[in-house]
Design a protein around this motif. Structure first.
Motif, mmCIF file in Angstrom:
data_model
loop_
_atom_site.group_PDB
_atom_site.id
_atom_site.type_symbol
_atom_site.label_atom_id
_atom_site.label_comp_id
_atom_site.label_asym_id
_atom_site.label_seq_id
_atom_site.Cartn_x
_atom_site.Cartn_y
_atom_site.Cartn_z
ATOM 1 N N UNK A 82 62.774 7.689 54.346
ATOM 2 C CA UNK A 82 62.245 8.174 53.078
ATOM 3 C C UNK A 82 63.359 8.753 52.208
ATOM 4 N N UNK A 83 64.366 9.347 52.830
ATOM 5 C CA UNK A 83 65.468 9.896 52.029
ATOM 6 C C UNK A 83 66.288 8.768 51.411
ATOM 7 N N UNK A 84 66.448 7.694 52.152
ATOM 8 C CA UNK A 84 67.150 6.537 51.588
ATOM 9 C C UNK A 84 66.380 5.986 50.376
ATOM 10 N N UNK A 85 65.061 5.898 50.513
ATOM 11 C CA UNK A 85 64.252 5.411 49.384
ATOM 12 C C UNK A 85 64.389 6.317 48.157
ATOM 13 N N UNK A 86 64.430 7.633 48.409
ATOM 14 C CA UNK A 86 64.645 8.571 47.300
ATOM 15 C C UNK A 86 65.998 8.353 46.635
ATOM 16 N N UNK A 87 66.980 8.047 47.456
ATOM 17 C CA UNK A 87 68.327 7.815 46.936
ATOM 18 C C UNK A 87 68.311 6.626 45.966
ATOM 19 N N UNK A 88 67.709 5.527 46.398
ATOM 20 C CA UNK A 88 67.664 4.338 45.530
ATOM 21 C C UNK A 88 66.841 4.628 44.271
ATOM 22 N N UNK A 89 65.772 5.415 44.435
ATOM 23 C CA UNK A 89 64.987 5.801 43.255
ATOM 24 C C UNK A 89 65.854 6.599 42.276
ATOM 25 N N UNK A 90 66.737 7.425 42.807
ATOM 26 C CA UNK A 90 67.555 8.239 41.904
ATOM 27 C C UNK A 90 68.615 7.381 41.204
ATOM 28 N N UNK A 91 69.030 6.266 41.804
ATOM 29 C CA UNK A 91 69.870 5.301 41.065
ATOM 30 C C UNK A 91 69.038 4.738 39.915
ATOM 31 N N UNK A 92 67.831 4.311 40.262
ATOM 32 C CA UNK A 92 66.990 3.608 39.279
ATOM 33 C C UNK A 92 66.556 4.526 38.140
ATOM 34 N N UNK A 93 66.256 5.790 38.461
ATOM 35 C CA UNK A 93 65.810 6.716 37.416
ATOM 36 C C UNK A 93 66.873 6.880 36.334
ATOM 37 N N UNK A 94 68.111 7.011 36.751
ATOM 38 C CA UNK A 94 69.180 7.158 35.762
ATOM 39 C C UNK A 94 69.362 5.850 34.991
ATOM 40 N N UNK B 121 75.524 1.897 49.521
ATOM 41 C CA UNK B 121 74.076 1.935 49.736
ATOM 42 C C UNK B 121 73.628 0.726 50.565
ATOM 43 N N UNK B 122 74.250 -0.415 50.287
ATOM 44 C CA UNK B 122 73.925 -1.630 51.045
ATOM 45 C C UNK B 122 74.260 -1.442 52.538
ATOM 46 N N UNK B 123 75.422 -0.842 52.795
ATOM 47 C CA UNK B 123 75.823 -0.578 54.182
ATOM 48 C C UNK B 123 74.847 0.383 54.851
ATOM 49 N N UNK B 124 74.450 1.435 54.111
ATOM 50 C CA UNK B 124 73.511 2.416 54.659
ATOM 51 C C UNK B 124 72.197 1.726 55.035
ATOM 52 N N UNK B 125 71.751 0.844 54.132
ATOM 53 C CA UNK B 125 70.500 0.124 54.370
ATOM 54 C C UNK B 125 70.580 -0.689 55.672
ATOM 55 N N UNK B 126 71.706 -1.378 55.859
ATOM 56 C CA UNK B 126 71.898 -2.169 57.089
ATOM 57 C C UNK B 126 71.887 -1.281 58.323
ATOM 58 N N UNK B 127 72.615 -0.145 58.214
ATOM 59 C CA UNK B 127 72.698 0.767 59.365
ATOM 60 C C UNK B 127 71.308 1.274 59.741
ATOM 61 N N UNK B 128 70.525 1.629 58.730
ATOM 62 C CA UNK B 128 69.177 2.128 59.003
ATOM 63 C C UNK B 128 68.362 1.039 59.701
ATOM 64 N N UNK B 129 68.477 -0.191 59.178
ATOM 65 C CA UNK B 129 67.720 -1.307 59.760
ATOM 66 C C UNK B 129 68.105 -1.531 61.218
#
Ligand code: HEC
Length: 148
Positions: A120-132, A58-66
């Protein structure tokens, strides 16, 4: 005699701190000092190791998006459905499976995302980590929030 008691108490304290879902951030120290990892007599569970890889990915994905670079996923995220957990009853629960399905859907969405949707899909992904984690494993939430 006394000394032995202290050693026992100390060992119990360390063990409780090292348990995966505890508040303590042990990941860093364990990475830097492999000797410390063996403090946990059970070793790290398959799921705990997978979770750390998920965090890194997820960290790598975040960097790539940035950086506006294309996203590549390298992990088999579906393994979270079968990986052995520190507390197997947690990973076998209906909650876990529901949250896992939502998480895996976010991964699928990310794989097929258009450039304009990636944020927005990345944000949803992190939210789904947090929800669990909110329900099953609050300890790592502080760390996971850094992915937002
Ligand atoms: C379906 C529920 C669920 C989802 C979704 C989930 N986790 Fe976890 N996570 C867990 C459970 C349960 C554990 C405890 C694993 C164990 O100790 O066996 C855990 C453990 C962890 C840990 C601690 C690992 C260690 O070193 O002991 C981290 C960090 C973590 N998860 C990060 C994440 C990140 C980042 C995501 C999203 C990319 C995520 N998790 C998604 C349930 C989940």
């Amino acid at each position: 005699m006394r000394h032995k008691l202290f050693v026992t108490i100390y060992t119990l304290l360390i063990l409780s701190v090292v348990t995966s879902c505890s508040e303590k951030k042990k990941e860093k120290s364990a990475e830097n000092n492999p000797v410390q990892q063996s403090v946990n007599p059970n070793g790290d569970s398959e799921l705990a190791i997978l979770m750390r890889q998920m965090f890194d990915e997820a960290e790598t994905i975040k960097e790539k998006i940035a950086n506006g670079e294309p996203i590549e996923l390298s992990l088999d995220h579906e393994k979270m459905l079968t990986a052995h957990a520190t507390e197997p009853e947690k990973a076998a629960s209906a909650e876990y499976n529901t949250f896992a399905a939502l998480y895996l859907q976010s991964i699928k969405n990310l794989e097929s995302a258009k450039v304009s949707e990636v944020d927005s899909i990345y944000n949803n992904l992190v939210m789904s980590c947090l929800n669990c984690h909110k329900v099953l494993c609050p300890g790592p939430m502080v760390k996971i929030k850094k992915l937002q």
